[in-house]
Design an enzyme around this catalytic site. Structure first.
Site, PDB file in Angstrom:
ATOM      1  N   ASP A  54    -147.133 -31.535 -28.258  1.00 56.70           N
ATOM      2  CA  ASP A  54    -147.430 -31.072 -29.548  1.00 56.70           C
ATOM      3  C   ASP A  54    -146.649 -32.004 -30.612  1.00 56.70           C
ATOM      4  O   ASP A  54    -146.204 -33.126 -30.048  1.00 56.70           O
ATOM      5  CB  ASP A  54    -146.742 -29.497 -29.516  1.00 56.70           C
ATOM      6  N   HIS A  55    -146.393 -31.390 -31.883  1.00 63.98           N
ATOM      7  CA  HIS A  55    -145.942 -32.354 -32.988  1.00 63.98           C
ATOM      8  C   HIS A  55    -144.706 -32.768 -32.510  1.00 63.98           C
ATOM      9  O   HIS A  55    -144.288 -33.802 -33.152  1.00 63.98           O
ATOM     10  CB  HIS A  55    -146.107 -31.616 -34.107  1.00 63.98           C
TER      11      HIS A  55
ATOM     12  N   GLY B 135    -140.009 -28.822 -23.611  1.00 60.51           N
ATOM     13  CA  GLY B 135    -140.839 -28.864 -22.384  1.00 60.51           C
ATOM     14  C   GLY B 135    -141.242 -27.679 -21.848  1.00 60.51           C
ATOM     15  O   GLY B 135    -142.094 -27.349 -20.944  1.00 60.51           O
TER      16      GLY B 135
ATOM     17  N   HIS C  82    -140.875 -31.969  -2.636  1.00 60.95           N
ATOM     18  CA  HIS C  82    -140.990 -30.455  -2.005  1.00 60.95           C
ATOM     19  C   HIS C  82    -142.127 -29.595  -2.803  1.00 60.95           C
ATOM     20  O   HIS C  82    -142.541 -28.756  -1.887  1.00 60.95           O
ATOM     21  CB  HIS C  82    -139.814 -30.030  -2.393  1.00 60.95           C
ATOM     22  N   ASN C  83    -142.216 -29.612  -4.015  1.00 62.08           N
ATOM     23  CA  ASN C  83    -143.469 -28.803  -4.673  1.00 62.08           C
ATOM     24  C   ASN C  83    -144.663 -29.121  -5.059  1.00 62.08           C
ATOM     25  O   ASN C  83    -145.672 -28.392  -5.320  1.00 62.08           O
ATOM     26  CB  ASN C  83    -142.698 -28.071  -5.799  1.00 62.08           C
TER      27      ASN C  83
ATOM     28  N   ARG D 246    -136.696 -33.214 -27.427  1.00 61.09           N
ATOM     29  CA  ARG D 246    -135.717 -32.659 -28.234  1.00 61.09           C
ATOM     30  C   ARG D 246    -134.322 -32.648 -27.153  1.00 61.09           C
ATOM     31  O   ARG D 246    -133.269 -32.261 -27.611  1.00 61.09           O
ATOM     32  CB  ARG D 246    -135.817 -31.537 -28.835  1.00 61.09           C
TER      33      ARG D 246
ATOM     34  N   HIS E 228    -142.886 -27.800   3.708  1.00 59.40           N
ATOM     35  CA  HIS E 228    -143.203 -27.358   2.196  1.00 59.40           C
ATOM     36  C   HIS E 228    -144.493 -27.186   2.056  1.00 59.40           C
ATOM     37  O   HIS E 228    -145.005 -26.385   0.947  1.00 59.40           O
ATOM     38  CB  HIS E 228    -142.808 -28.677   1.493  1.00 59.40           C
TER      39      HIS E 228
ATOM     40  N   ARG F 186    -145.294 -23.291   1.797  1.00 60.82           N
ATOM     41  CA  ARG F 186    -144.661 -22.840   0.594  1.00 60.82           C
ATOM     42  C   ARG F 186    -145.538 -22.883  -0.635  1.00 60.82           C
ATOM     43  O   ARG F 186    -145.553 -22.142  -1.363  1.00 60.82           O
ATOM     44  CB  ARG F 186    -143.126 -23.158   0.332  1.00 60.82           C
TER      45      ARG F 186
HETATM   46  C1  RB5 Z   1    -142.060 -26.406 -31.692  1.00 63.07           C
HETATM   47  O1  RB5 Z   1    -141.042 -26.136 -32.667  1.00 63.07           O
HETATM   48  C2  RB5 Z   1    -141.427 -26.070 -30.457  1.00 63.07           C
HETATM   49  O2  RB5 Z   1    -141.198 -24.734 -30.338  1.00 63.07           O
HETATM   50  C3  RB5 Z   1    -142.057 -26.631 -29.351  1.00 63.07           C
HETATM   51  O3  RB5 Z   1    -142.435 -27.994 -29.256  1.00 63.07           O
HETATM   52  C4  RB5 Z   1    -141.388 -26.341 -27.801  1.00 63.07           C
HETATM   53  O4  RB5 Z   1    -140.254 -26.847 -28.003  1.00 63.07           O
HETATM   54  C5  RB5 Z   1    -141.759 -25.103 -27.281  1.00 63.07           C
HETATM   55  O5  RB5 Z   1    -141.491 -24.774 -25.960  1.00 63.07           O
END
Ligand code: RB5
Length: 149
Positions: free
Chosen positions: A12-13, A72, A102-103, A113, A137, A140
């Protein structure tokens, strides 16, 4: 390039710069990044980008996927709604290796961030160099797949 060397990439942005860094990193290593954007930094919606990359993996067009948002977490949740997708969020290389071994994860999510670029590239390398161990695995993972039916 064959699908086995193709990696779906989206964000995303909040994670555009990290996504571009990962695309460059993948290209240097001989992977084809199918980068589906977004191109511009306007606020956008991570579920759409996660699902779009997940569909490329689920269809077999790409062998694996890497998806990014702020944490994420949101983009991972969206990707995991697509049948056949096993996506984990990682902020360390050990977990990235283990979700493959494993998965049998076919997608990796990271938070731009949360992790810096250097760590993110290490995590990508750990994810891509590991392989599923099968054996105990496999049963599972099959239990997870069975929940989709
Ligand atoms: C965007 O502000 C933020 O919510 C998105 O990038 C993400 O962290 C959501 O899970």
């Amino acid at each position: 390039m064959t699908a086995s060397r193709r990696i779906a990439l989206s964000s995303d942005h909040a994670a555009i710069d990290l996504r571009l860094a990962i695309a460059r990193h993948l290209a240097k290593q001989g992977w084809e990044a199918v980068d589906i954007g977004p191109e511009t930094p306007e606020s956008t919606h991570y579920p759409a980008h996660g699902a779009a990359a997940a569909r490329l993996v689920a269809s077999g067009d790409c062998a694996l996927g890497i998806i990014l948002c702020g944490t994420g977490q949101g983009i991972m949740m969206a990707a995991n709604k697509v049948r056949g997708i096993r996506c984990g969020v990682c902020a360390d290389a050990f977990s990235a290796r283990m979700i493959r071994q494993h998965n049998d994860a076919n997608m990796l999510a990271m938070g731009a961030r949360v992790v810096g670029e250097g760590l993110a590239l290490d995590i990508v390398d750990a994810f891509l160099s590991a392989t599923f161990e099968g054996g105990r695995h496999a049963q599972r993972v099959e239990m997870i797949t069975a929940m989709e039916r």
